[in-house]
Motif scaffolding. Structure first.
Motif, PDB file in Angstrom:
ATOM      1  N   ALA A 160      19.876 -40.392  29.997  1.00 35.85           N
ATOM      2  CA  ALA A 160      18.950 -41.317  30.653  1.00 35.85           C
ATOM      3  C   ALA A 160      19.595 -42.677  30.889  1.00 35.85           C
ATOM      4  CB  ALA A 160      17.683 -41.470  29.805  1.00 35.85           C
ATOM      5  N   VAL A 161      20.370 -43.167  29.911  1.00 35.20           N
ATOM      6  CA  VAL A 161      21.058 -44.453  30.073  1.00 35.20           C
ATOM      7  C   VAL A 161      22.077 -44.375  31.207  1.00 35.20           C
ATOM      8  CG1 VAL A 161      22.684 -46.022  28.965  1.00 35.20           C
ATOM      9  CG2 VAL A 161      20.688 -45.227  27.716  1.00 35.20           C
ATOM     10  N   SER A 162      22.816 -43.286  31.294  1.00 35.03           N
ATOM     11  CA  SER A 162      23.817 -43.124  32.355  1.00 35.03           C
ATOM     12  C   SER A 162      23.162 -43.097  33.733  1.00 35.03           C
ATOM     13  CB  SER A 162      24.617 -41.842  32.128  1.00 35.03           C
ATOM     14  OG  SER A 162      25.249 -41.855  30.865  1.00 35.03           O
ATOM     15  N   LEU A 163      22.063 -42.359  33.863  1.00 33.87           N
ATOM     16  CA  LEU A 163      21.354 -42.296  35.145  1.00 33.87           C
ATOM     17  C   LEU A 163      20.777 -43.653  35.530  1.00 33.87           C
ATOM     18  CD1 LEU A 163      19.523 -38.868  34.730  1.00 33.87           C
ATOM     19  CD2 LEU A 163      21.371 -39.381  36.327  1.00 33.87           C
ATOM     20  N   ASN A 164      20.237 -44.364  34.553  1.00 37.12           N
ATOM     21  CA  ASN A 164      19.684 -45.686  34.829  1.00 37.12           C
ATOM     22  C   ASN A 164      20.773 -46.665  35.253  1.00 37.12           C
ATOM     23  OD1 ASN A 164      18.361 -48.328  34.504  1.00 37.12           O
ATOM     24  ND2 ASN A 164      16.752 -47.166  33.513  1.00 37.12           N
ATOM     25  N   LEU A 165      21.937 -46.585  34.622  1.00 39.99           N
ATOM     26  CA  LEU A 165      23.048 -47.460  34.988  1.00 39.99           C
ATOM     27  C   LEU A 165      23.534 -47.169  36.408  1.00 39.99           C
ATOM     28  CD1 LEU A 165      25.085 -49.620  34.196  1.00 39.99           C
ATOM     29  CD2 LEU A 165      26.521 -47.819  33.219  1.00 39.99           C
ATOM     30  N   MET A 166      23.618 -45.893  36.775  1.00 39.78           N
ATOM     31  CA  MET A 166      23.998 -45.536  38.137  1.00 39.78           C
ATOM     32  C   MET A 166      22.979 -46.061  39.150  1.00 39.78           C
ATOM     33  SD  MET A 166      25.358 -41.628  37.664  1.00 39.78           S
ATOM     34  CE  MET A 166      25.507 -41.406  39.432  1.00 39.78           C
ATOM     35  N   ALA A 167      21.692 -45.917  38.821  1.00 46.41           N
ATOM     36  CA  ALA A 167      20.644 -46.434  39.713  1.00 46.41           C
ATOM     37  C   ALA A 167      20.767 -47.945  39.883  1.00 46.41           C
ATOM     38  CB  ALA A 167      19.274 -46.070  39.175  1.00 46.41           C
ATOM     39  N   LEU A 168      21.064 -48.648  38.794  1.00 47.37           N
ATOM     40  CA  LEU A 168      21.201 -50.102  38.854  1.00 47.37           C
ATOM     41  C   LEU A 168      22.404 -50.522  39.704  1.00 47.37           C
ATOM     42  CD1 LEU A 168      20.197 -52.855  37.862  1.00 47.37           C
ATOM     43  CD2 LEU A 168      21.589 -52.544  35.809  1.00 47.37           C
ATOM     44  N   LEU A 169      23.530 -49.855  39.517  1.00 43.51           N
ATOM     45  CA  LEU A 169      24.721 -50.177  40.312  1.00 43.51           C
ATOM     46  C   LEU A 169      24.511 -49.869  41.795  1.00 43.51           C
ATOM     47  CD1 LEU A 169      27.544 -48.882  37.925  1.00 43.51           C
ATOM     48  CD2 LEU A 169      26.866 -51.244  38.336  1.00 43.51           C
ATOM     49  N   PHE A 170      23.929 -48.718  42.093  1.00 48.75           N
ATOM     50  CA  PHE A 170      23.691 -48.338  43.485  1.00 48.75           C
ATOM     51  C   PHE A 170      22.738 -49.313  44.173  1.00 48.75           C
ATOM     52  CE2 PHE A 170      24.653 -43.520  42.879  1.00 48.75           C
ATOM     53  CZ  PHE A 170      25.986 -43.839  42.725  1.00 48.75           C
ATOM     54  N   TRP A 215      18.750 -44.913  48.517  1.00 47.09           N
ATOM     55  CA  TRP A 215      17.966 -43.732  48.161  1.00 47.09           C
ATOM     56  C   TRP A 215      18.605 -42.932  47.038  1.00 47.09           C
ATOM     57  CZ3 TRP A 215      13.100 -43.118  49.105  1.00 47.09           C
ATOM     58  CH2 TRP A 215      12.521 -43.763  50.204  1.00 47.09           C
ATOM     59  N   GLY A 216      19.939 -42.995  46.930  1.00 49.57           N
ATOM     60  CA  GLY A 216      20.595 -42.400  45.759  1.00 49.57           C
ATOM     61  C   GLY A 216      20.199 -43.115  44.478  1.00 49.57           C
ATOM     62  N   SER A 217      20.049 -44.442  44.553  1.00 48.49           N
ATOM     63  CA  SER A 217      19.572 -45.205  43.408  1.00 48.49           C
ATOM     64  C   SER A 217      18.161 -44.786  43.023  1.00 48.49           C
ATOM     65  CB  SER A 217      19.606 -46.701  43.742  1.00 48.49           C
ATOM     66  OG  SER A 217      18.970 -47.450  42.732  1.00 48.49           O
ATOM     67  N   PHE A 218      17.300 -44.598  44.014  1.00 46.45           N
ATOM     68  CA  PHE A 218      15.930 -44.143  43.734  1.00 46.45           C
ATOM     69  C   PHE A 218      15.952 -42.768  43.051  1.00 46.45           C
ATOM     70  CE2 PHE A 218      12.479 -41.405  45.316  1.00 46.45           C
ATOM     71  CZ  PHE A 218      11.399 -42.006  44.703  1.00 46.45           C
ATOM     72  N   THR A 219      16.820 -41.868  43.522  1.00 42.91           N
ATOM     73  CA  THR A 219      16.907 -40.533  42.926  1.00 42.91           C
ATOM     74  C   THR A 219      17.362 -40.609  41.467  1.00 42.91           C
ATOM     75  OG1 THR A 219      17.459 -39.616  45.101  1.00 42.91           O
ATOM     76  CG2 THR A 219      17.934 -38.251  43.179  1.00 42.91           C
ATOM     77  N   CYS A 220      18.389 -41.420  41.198  1.00 46.60           N
ATOM     78  CA  CYS A 220      18.863 -41.571  39.810  1.00 46.60           C
ATOM     79  C   CYS A 220      17.803 -42.221  38.935  1.00 46.60           C
ATOM     80  CB  CYS A 220      20.140 -42.406  39.796  1.00 46.60           C
ATOM     81  SG  CYS A 220      21.576 -41.611  40.548  1.00 46.60           S
ATOM     82  N   CYS A 221      17.065 -43.174  39.499  1.00 43.84           N
ATOM     83  CA  CYS A 221      16.005 -43.840  38.737  1.00 43.84           C
ATOM     84  C   CYS A 221      14.927 -42.850  38.320  1.00 43.84           C
ATOM     85  CB  CYS A 221      15.419 -44.966  39.579  1.00 43.84           C
ATOM     86  SG  CYS A 221      13.985 -45.773  38.840  1.00 43.84           S
ATOM     87  N   MET A 222      14.471 -42.021  39.258  1.00 41.65           N
ATOM     88  CA  MET A 222      13.431 -41.055  38.917  1.00 41.65           C
ATOM     89  C   MET A 222      13.956 -39.988  37.954  1.00 41.65           C
ATOM     90  SD  MET A 222      10.986 -42.437  40.368  1.00 41.65           S
ATOM     91  CE  MET A 222       9.741 -41.229  39.923  1.00 41.65           C
ATOM     92  N   ALA A 223      15.228 -39.603  38.110  1.00 44.06           N
ATOM     93  CA  ALA A 223      15.811 -38.648  37.166  1.00 44.06           C
ATOM     94  C   ALA A 223      15.881 -39.248  35.760  1.00 44.06           C
ATOM     95  CB  ALA A 223      17.201 -38.234  37.643  1.00 44.06           C
TER      96      ALA A 223
END
Length: 289
Positions: free
Chosen positions: A12-22, A208-216
């Motif tokens: 979850a932390v990794s996905l959130n970090l990717m969403a934040l960077l994107f 939209w990739g950030s949105f996808t990572c955020c929801m994941a």
């Protein structure tokens, strides 16, 4: 169970970090939409001798140059250039046909007056989206590295899931509002800016990739929370069931013990009464006396 919870929290932390960077990269870049603009060719001069219009100049000097178009009413699309442009939330940049490089102007100034409010609302939503992602990321890191107990970890997990879901919804609304504003600007924007053809760019894909990572990340966090709660309830149910069985066993043992004691006491009292009756002195009748 602790290892599985840690793996889910790390995911979850990794996905959130990717969403934040994107989302941050998409917010500050200018490649949400890109395409070409149809603009008239400039006049030929001393510094501009290619991709230009010759208005009755020295024709013999330009006969060998295929890029110079002699102006007439029959040239059609040869009188126009198709310059590349790309647009973001803040700026729209297009190729400079008179010199090298690009020139940029504010996209907020290009948007029609009827859409400026929607555009500012989109900007505010994007900022809140990034801020809530930061809050959710901080809570996830606290739950992963500094959680002293399982109960505290569950509380942090629940708050992180709520903030992440809210940020995802804000991001989706912000992206859709910007798309609406851009499409209206294409139709009603300034004449010298309206695109001839356009498509979405890599910044839009990052958003939209950030949105996808955020929801994941939010789904992973909620899954971790619910799974931990279910495991605790299952263990509590097993413990209570075992406690009841042990309590019933102890109660039966106690009943059996007291029953045996009562039987033993009744038996001893009977024996004592019989013994006392055997050693009692016989009474003398008056006649014998």
């Amino acid at each position: 169970m602790k290892t599985n919870r840690r793996c889910r929290a790390l995911l979850a932390v990794s996905l959130n970090l990717m969403a934040l960077l994107f989302s941050t990269t998409a917010f500050i870049t200018t490649h949400w939409c890109e395409g070409t603009q149809r603009v008239p060719k400039p006049s030929c001069g001393k510094e501009k001798k290619t991709n230009c219009l010759n208005y009755g100049g020295n024709e013999t000097a330009n006969e060998t140059n295929q890029n110079v178009v002699h102006y007439s009413w029959e040239t059609g699309d040869d009188r126009f250039l198709f310059r590349y442009f790309h647009t973001g939330i803040w700026y729209s940049c297009e190729e400079n046909i008179n010199a090298a490089g690009e020139k940029c102007r504010s996209f907020i100034d290009l948007a029609p007056a009827s859409e400026k409010g929607v555009l500012w609302l989109s900007v505010v939503s994007e900022v809140l989206y990034i801020m809530l992602l930061v809050v959710g990321f901080s809570l996830m890191c606290l739950e992963l590295f500094h959680s002293s107990s399982v109960i505290d970890g569950l509380k942090l997990n629940a708050f992180a899931a709520v903030f992440t879901v809210l940020s995802g919804l804000l991001g989706m609304v912000a992206h859709m509002m910007y798309t609406q504003v851009f499409q209206v600007t294409v139709s009603l924007g300034p004449e010298d800016w309206r695109p001839h053809s356009w498509d979405y760019g890599w910044s839009f894909c990052l958003a939209w990739g950030s949105f996808t990572c955020c929801m994941a990340a939010s789904v992973t966090t909620l899954n971790s929370y619910t799974k931990t709660v279910i495991e605790f309830r299952h263990k509590r149910k097993i413990f209570e069931q075992g406690f009841r069985e042990e309590q019933n066993f102890l109660d039966q043992e106690a009943i059996k013990y007291f029953r045996e004691r009562s039987v033993q006491s009744v038996t001893r009292s009977g024996e004592l009464s019989m013994g006392s009756a055997g050693f009692r002195k016989p009474r003398l009748s008056p006649t014998s006396a």
